[in-house]
Design an enzyme around this catalytic site. Structure first.
Site, PDB file in Angstrom:
ATOM      1  N   ASP A 190      -2.202   0.881  -6.854  1.00  0.00           N
ATOM      2  CA  ASP A 190      -3.828   0.844  -7.478  1.00  0.00           C
ATOM      3  C   ASP A 190      -2.752   0.172  -8.856  1.00  0.00           C
ATOM      4  O   ASP A 190      -1.864  -0.350  -9.017  1.00  0.00           O
ATOM      5  CB  ASP A 190      -3.428   2.032  -7.879  1.00  0.00           C
ATOM      6  CG  ASP A 190      -4.534   2.431  -8.896  1.00  0.00           C
ATOM      7  OD1 ASP A 190      -5.527   1.699  -8.504  1.00  0.00           O
ATOM      8  OD2 ASP A 190      -4.613   2.864 -10.039  1.00  0.00           O
ATOM      9  N   ASP A 215      -5.349  -0.030 -12.644  1.00  0.00           N
ATOM     10  CA  ASP A 215      -5.618   0.433 -13.662  1.00  0.00           C
ATOM     11  C   ASP A 215      -4.431   2.010 -13.542  1.00  0.00           C
ATOM     12  O   ASP A 215      -4.992   3.099 -12.768  1.00  0.00           O
ATOM     13  CB  ASP A 215      -6.948   1.156 -13.900  1.00  0.00           C
ATOM     14  CG  ASP A 215      -6.949  -0.699 -14.026  1.00  0.00           C
ATOM     15  OD1 ASP A 215      -7.352  -0.990 -15.755  1.00  0.00           O
ATOM     16  OD2 ASP A 215      -7.865  -1.109 -13.879  1.00  0.00           O
ATOM     17  N   ASP A 237      -3.221   7.275  -8.956  1.00  0.00           N
ATOM     18  CA  ASP A 237      -3.691   7.853 -10.148  1.00  0.00           C
ATOM     19  C   ASP A 237      -4.632   8.624 -10.030  1.00  0.00           C
ATOM     20  O   ASP A 237      -4.366   9.735 -10.505  1.00  0.00           O
ATOM     21  CB  ASP A 237      -3.135   7.198 -11.005  1.00  0.00           C
ATOM     22  CG  ASP A 237      -4.773   6.523 -12.063  1.00  0.00           C
ATOM     23  OD1 ASP A 237      -5.147   6.857 -13.200  1.00  0.00           O
ATOM     24  OD2 ASP A 237      -4.445   5.630 -10.662  1.00  0.00           O
TER      25      ASP A 237
END
Length: 272
Positions: free
Chosen positions: A8, A10, A212
């Site tokens: 991922d 960001d 996240d």
């Protein structure tokens, strides 16, 4: 040892200022030297990710739009999925009871109905930006995803409205606490990674992944080794309690973990 690493962007690979740290870039290069396939799995648009890749001089597959597109190392489309046109039309034209802003994505870019300069802060590294347009003028048959940005409580209330209206015709997920996404049914980073790994002759067990947010849940839960960031949404940690939690993106924790993994693969890892 894993043969593919999926990241991922960001809140995971990128630091809080939305840039890649030097240690992270160096570690990604080390992975390529070990013939480990790199994949960036993100909600960001492929137009933006191509720019970022170009500055890194790294070969990587791209899963963009939260699984709505997969691109090869050469930039060819390996997979694409759009919202059902009726779903896109409903979302774009319905009068939702919310203060959240709406953002529509298709192959031509990112479109919204008003200037929101604060949202561009996340794209300072690439210079990618929205185009202000009458959203209702966008053809419904060309929409890959629709996002709503606002405070988390208002988005939770909006999700209830969307679920009631769309029923089971779309996949809803939070890509951040302040971003709710409407995606094609069955479309997520995990399903896209399954398509890509099959294309490469790999299994998901051959993959590791880092994330996240709740839009990473399916990907993290399906690979051989899923790693959750220390700054992750609490809902993600609760949904995948069996997965290891590493450090914070601000400390380049992905690089920290991978350096240990490359240098000491048989020793246990201790988060920062």
């Amino acid at each position: 040892m894993a043969r593919l690493a999926a990241f991922d962007m960001d809140g995971t690979l990128l630091m809080p200022d939305h840039q890649l740290g030097r240690e992270t870039i160096a570690t990604l290069s080390r992975l390529r030297e070990r013939d480990i396939t790199l994949t960036f799995a993100t909600g960001r648009h492929v137009l933006e990710m191509r720019h970022i890749l170009g500055t890194l001089s790294l070969d990587a597959y791209l899963i963009t739009g939260n699984g709505t597109r997969i691109h090869s190392l050469e930039g060819d489309v390996l997979y694409r999925q759009d919202l059902d046109p009726q779903v896109a039309d409903t979302v774009m034209h319905h009068a939702w009871d919310t203060g959240a802003s709406m953002h529509v994505f298709n192959d031509n870019g990112w479109f919204t109905g008003q200037e929101i300069p604060a949202l561009l802060q996340a794209h300072v590294y690439s210079g990618f930006r929205y185009q202000v347009i009458d959203i209702k003028s966008i053809p419904a048959h060309q929409v890959m995803k629709i996002c709503f940005c606002g405070d988390h409580d208002s988005l939770i209330r909006l999700r209830i409205q969307l679920n009631e209206t769309l029923e089971e015709r779309a996949h809803l997920c939070f890509s951040a606490v302040d971003c709710l996404e409407v995606l094609p049914l069955g479309c997520n980073k995990g399903s896209a990674l399954a398509v890509l790994s099959d294309h490469l002759g790999l299994s998901l067990a051959d993959c590791m992944a880092f994330g996240d947010a709740m839009n990473d849940r399916e990907m993290l839960g399906s690979v051989g080794q899923g790693l959750i960031m220390g700054n992750a949404m609490p809902q993600l940690i609760a949904a995948l309690p069996h997965l290891s939690v590493i450090g914070h993106c601000g400390h380049q924790a992905v690089s920290h973990f991978l350096t240990h993994w490359l240098d000491n693969p048989h020793l246990p890892y201790s988060p920062e």
